[in-house]
Design a protein around this motif. Sequence first.
Motif, short mmCIF file in Angstrom:
data_model
loop_
_atom_site.label_atom_id
_atom_site.label_comp_id
_atom_site.label_asym_id
_atom_site.label_seq_id
_atom_site.Cartn_x
_atom_site.Cartn_y
_atom_site.Cartn_z
N ARG A 355 0.83 -0.95 -0.07
CA ARG A 355 0.04 0.00 0.02
C ARG A 355 1.00 1.29 0.08
O ARG A 355 1.85 1.18 0.35
CB ARG A 355 -1.03 -0.04 1.29
CG ARG A 355 -1.82 -1.11 1.27
CD ARG A 355 -2.72 -0.88 2.36
NE ARG A 355 -2.02 -1.26 3.64
CZ ARG A 355 -2.52 -1.22 4.81
NH1 ARG A 355 -3.56 -0.80 5.12
NH2 ARG A 355 -1.64 -1.39 5.74
N PHE A 357 -0.03 4.13 1.58
CA PHE A 357 -0.17 4.64 2.94
C PHE A 357 -1.05 3.77 3.86
O PHE A 357 -1.69 2.83 3.46
CB PHE A 357 -1.11 5.86 2.84
CG PHE A 357 -0.85 6.99 1.70
CD1 PHE A 357 0.38 7.83 2.19
CD2 PHE A 357 -1.43 7.26 0.65
CE1 PHE A 357 0.69 8.77 1.14
CE2 PHE A 357 -0.91 7.99 -0.20
CZ PHE A 357 -0.11 8.81 -0.18
N TYR A 358 -0.60 3.81 5.05
CA TYR A 358 -1.36 2.93 6.21
C TYR A 358 -2.78 3.12 6.11
O TYR A 358 -3.56 2.08 6.43
CB TYR A 358 -0.61 3.35 7.39
CG TYR A 358 -1.11 2.54 8.61
CD1 TYR A 358 -1.29 1.15 8.77
CD2 TYR A 358 -2.15 3.44 9.43
CE1 TYR A 358 -1.66 0.66 9.84
CE2 TYR A 358 -2.78 2.61 10.54
CZ TYR A 358 -2.51 1.08 10.91
OH TYR A 358 -3.00 0.85 11.65
N SER A 359 -3.11 4.18 5.88
CA SER A 359 -4.69 4.38 6.03
C SER A 359 -5.46 3.78 4.96
O SER A 359 -6.60 3.66 5.13
CB SER A 359 -5.03 5.87 6.01
OG SER A 359 -4.42 6.69 4.94
N GLN A 360 -4.92 3.32 3.64
CA GLN A 360 -5.53 2.52 2.77
C GLN A 360 -6.09 1.22 3.10
O GLN A 360 -5.54 0.56 4.01
CB GLN A 360 -4.76 2.39 1.59
CG GLN A 360 -4.28 3.61 0.71
CD GLN A 360 -3.24 3.26 -0.41
OE1 GLN A 360 -2.37 2.74 -0.36
NE2 GLN A 360 -3.94 3.77 -1.58
N ASP A 381 6.27 0.29 8.45
CA ASP A 381 5.21 1.21 8.37
C ASP A 381 3.90 0.45 7.91
O ASP A 381 2.85 0.91 7.78
CB ASP A 381 5.33 2.21 7.22
CG ASP A 381 6.37 3.22 7.65
OD1 ASP A 381 6.86 3.48 8.76
OD2 ASP A 381 7.13 3.71 6.52
#
Length: 500
Positions: A355, A357-360, A381
């Motif tokens: 990913r 970003f981690y928020s995906q 991460d």
Amino acid sequence: MFSFSDVTHNVLQYEHSGLSTDEDAITFAVTDGFSMATAVVQVVVLGVGGDGPRRDPEALLSMEVPENSSSVIRRTHLGYTSDTSPDEKIRIQLVSVPMYGILTRTGSDSDHQDMTEYSSFTVDDINKHRIRYITSFETGNQPVTDIFHFIVYDGENNRLDNQMCTITITSKGTQPPVVAVRSGIKVQGGGRVQLSTNHIDVSDLDTPNKDLLVWMISTPKYGFIENTIGRVGLMGGSNTRIISPEVPFSVDDLTTDHIFYVQNVQNTEHHYQDTFSFYISDGSSQTEAFNVQIDIQQSKEEKVPVVSVDRVRVEENSRVVITNSSLNVLDQDTPDNDIIITVAKPPTYGKLRRRQFYSQPLENGLVLSQGSTFTYQDVLDLLLVYTPDLASGGSDELAFSLTDGIHTSAGRLTFTVDVRKTEGPRMSGAASKITEQNLKGSDSDSDSLKLRYILIKDPPVGRLQLSKGRGQDAVAGPVKSFTQEEVNKEKSVHVTFMFK
């Protein structure tokens, strides 16, 4: 007829006829063009023993030196051999010393010792360039002849008398080489560095570089000087030479990049500098001594990354984030972002995604295939996600290689896909009660019991039920709402959560 120069250069020889007489005489008439004088030379014929010392055929028993100079006496100038004695046992004892200069012997501590009548030295001293003739005499425009007499003994004390060496002091028609030594030579511990004209700069207007010889006075203590002229391949060849006081190299070897310092002594923990000294000769004169210092750089121990892996467990039809508890790298001298991991073989029964970003969401991200790369920082991460394709359980595997830019290692990360159980988790039977200890809200300007919870999404793998009293009123869709008061009154109202 012959000249005095022929005498000083040992051109004339007396040859015995073989008769039994043991004496002979020669009468010479000497003239300078205006007057004449006579001289008689007595010859004593010695018996031939066959095993005493004798002159080396290559030794001329003469040498030329420039005025105001210091010159090494070499074997081509003065040398003797014996069938029964090695060079270190062949001793030369002075009977008379030179008039216009002095003879010196270099001791083990590099000090020059003046020699006087009856002083002795060996042919081995000559081989090792320990004997020098030093003169401060100025000749003007005419050469001056100097001599010294000596007796030669072998190891069995056989002797050869009436020996003489002639030294011709010449005016300085040529200038000695000009040498400049620069500092800044650095070498890694256990490594090698090329010596060049950046370190030793030599100029001589009247002598070719191939005739300018660099003679070592003292050799390096923690390494050696190597001449690679004629070297074959990277591993060296038969023509590679180690430079020593007996083996010089030319300035031409230096300018053509064949001279190296090799640091080969490993116990230099407290020694950060090596040194050697040399002088340069152009055949008729030589320079003063120069010192060269080399800084030994202490190489730091390279730290190899340590990789550890642990099995990753995931349920079927779900996804799992790969963390550093499953893929861990310990590297003390490399940033995590510079540790590169390459997919050697992707999972066979699932997909590995990275990913951005981690928020995906877990299902997002780029699918990594063979040759794809990611960093260890990506693992930290929580950007890597594995999604199994297996529907009935089993195992999968990711093969990878890891590098810190210097070292490379390989590894495998195993995934275990578990079959989802059909029964719910055994928490108070098939249901788990939600109480105010699990869910409690408050509001400073409202009655907390009147707070209402509104569900906006069903549980992904179960259903939420409301139960009043002893009976249960199951709600097919999402529970629209319930209050804090319903949660608090456990005895009459409770909320249950059941898994399918």
